[in-house]
Design an enzyme around this catalytic site. Structure first.
Site, PDB file in Angstrom:
ATOM      1  N   GLU A 156       0.861  -1.185   0.000  1.00 24.34           N
ATOM      2  CA  GLU A 156       0.000   0.000   0.000  1.00 24.34           C
ATOM      3  C   GLU A 156       0.896   1.232   0.000  1.00 24.34           C
ATOM      4  O   GLU A 156       1.820   1.332   0.805  1.00 24.34           O
ATOM      5  CB  GLU A 156      -0.910  -0.004   1.224  1.00 24.34           C
ATOM      6  CG  GLU A 156      -1.579   1.319   1.545  1.00 24.34           C
ATOM      7  CD  GLU A 156      -2.558   1.797   0.486  1.00 24.34           C
ATOM      8  OE1 GLU A 156      -2.392   2.940   0.018  1.00 24.34           O
ATOM      9  OE2 GLU A 156      -3.473   1.026   0.133  1.00 24.34           O
ATOM     10  N   ASP A 201      -6.582  -4.204  -5.412  1.00 20.09           N
ATOM     11  CA  ASP A 201      -7.654  -3.345  -4.895  1.00 20.09           C
ATOM     12  C   ASP A 201      -7.244  -1.904  -5.179  1.00 20.09           C
ATOM     13  O   ASP A 201      -6.788  -1.185  -4.297  1.00 20.09           O
ATOM     14  CB  ASP A 201      -7.815  -3.600  -3.392  1.00 20.09           C
ATOM     15  CG  ASP A 201      -8.905  -2.736  -2.765  1.00 20.09           C
ATOM     16  OD1 ASP A 201      -9.668  -2.086  -3.521  1.00 20.09           O
ATOM     17  OD2 ASP A 201      -8.978  -2.697  -1.527  1.00 20.09           O
TER      18      ASP A 201
END
Length: 362
Positions: free
Chosen positions: A173, A223
């Site tokens: 991330e 995602d």
């Protein structure tokens, strides 16, 4: 949620009672925000570029001096606005990459917004998190090594952890603020970070994948944000090439793939790239998520050349995995019937995305 999207597209309103005129000068606060302040006590005024008069609107426009429409956020769904009533703004800061906003809504619980785009709400996050994780993982035998790209809220991790066969979970991330905010305001998602199998990497996913050993992962779950601005490269061929290299033979990818009601051209392009890149099965699936534009979201699932993968019929059904249904919390949306149903596509989509007609024959 790898990277923000739509940067530079927001309406130039601020929370401090001033607004920029584009020349570095300040002028009085816009009238819409004045109305919001007039209706409630000063200390509780909900005044923000996308929160006006107590409502968050996913795609409003305002007119600039040129007469052109200026989007508060992402221009990928022009001409429509989905609004959520705001009870209280809980957090609003700018990270190195994007604006991070959290507010308490009247119907959907806490809501996470990045650069003016709803990422999740407490009420309907289950549909997205469960489907993007279990569609790929229930399609292969005993997945062991999994990579999550983006997903800083922790929800995908929570779902991957239901699979007891999984031994190692990497997550990459780029924005640490998203992780920190999730831990504070969305603990039911951030619980995913607490699993001992999770290894967090804060940084750019493209660089991470380039350095990953070839064939390391059984499954990769992307995602990502909408393909606007910096996130554009996450739907281009070089990125998919690095994913294919990092997957084992017969390994699988699940990638967020927009809305069939709004983005058939993007779906066509992504399927074309994936068919060229991944030599195994390629499929498109979808799920209902009320707070996303058009109320749904799509997924592209791909398999590398190797043992054949039948995405439509789960070979590793969640119901047969001991403890999977109740892990951390009971499954809310996904089951094997929903899995297979997600690949049933409407007639208009097959007409508009010609490649889907070929995929249905696989």
């Amino acid at each position: 949620m790898e990277d923000g999207a739509g940067r530079g597209l927001e309406c130039p309103k601020t929370m401090d009672g001033k607004a920029s005129n584009g020349n570095g000068l300040e002028k009085e606060i816009p009238s819409c925000c004045l109305k919001a302040k007039a209706s409630i006590p000063e200390s509780e005024a909900k005044c923000h570029s996308t929160v006006v008069s107590g409502w968050f609107s996913a795609s409003q426009t305002c007119s600039g001096k040129s007469g052109k429409a200026v989007y508060f956020n992402n221009p990928m769904w022009p001409g429509e606005a989905h609004s959520i009533k705001v009870e209280k703004i809980l957090y609003k800061e700018k990270s190195e990459y994007q604006e991070v906003l959290v507010f308490e809504s009247s119907m959907y619980g806490n809501v996470l917004v990045l650069d003016g785009i709803v990422q999740l709400t407490e009420r309907d996050e289950c549909a997205y998190q469960e489907m993007i994780a279990h569609l790929p993982l229930c399609s292969i035998h005993s997945p062991k090594n999994v990579l999550v790209v983006g997903g800083g809220d922790g929800g995908v991790l929570r779902e991957v952890a239901r699979h007891s066969s999984v031994e190692h979970i990497d997550i990459c991330e780029i924005d640490k603020m998203v992780i920190d905010v999730s831990r504070k305001f969305f603990p039911q998602l951030a619980v995913g970070f607490e699993d001992s199998r999770v290894h967090l990497h804060v940084g750019d996913a493209v660089d991470f994948l380039k350095s990953a050993p070839e064939g390391k992962y059984d499954a990769i779950i992307v995602d990502s944000s909408d393909p606007v601005g910096p996130a554009q490269e996450l739907v281009e061929k070089p990125f998919f090439d690095t994913i294919a290299r990092a997957l084992r033979p017969g390994g699988v990818l699940c990638n967020m793939a927009e809305s069939m009601w709004l983005h058939t051209h993007l779906i066509q392009d992504m399927i074309s790239i994936c068919r060229e890149t991944f030599k195994g099965s390629v499929r498109y699936a979808w799920a209902s998520v009320p707070t996303y534009p058009s109320g749904m979201i799509g997924f592209i699932l791909c398999a590398t050349e190797g043992p054949p993968v039948d995405f439509v019929n789960p070979i590793n059904p969640i119901e047969k995995l001991e403890g999977a249904n109740e892990h951390k919390r009971e499954l809310q949306f996904y089951n094997s019937e929903m899995h297979s149903a997600a690949f049933a596509l409407p007639a208009f989509l097959k007409r508009e995305v010609s490649l889907l007609r070929d995929l249905s024959l696989q």
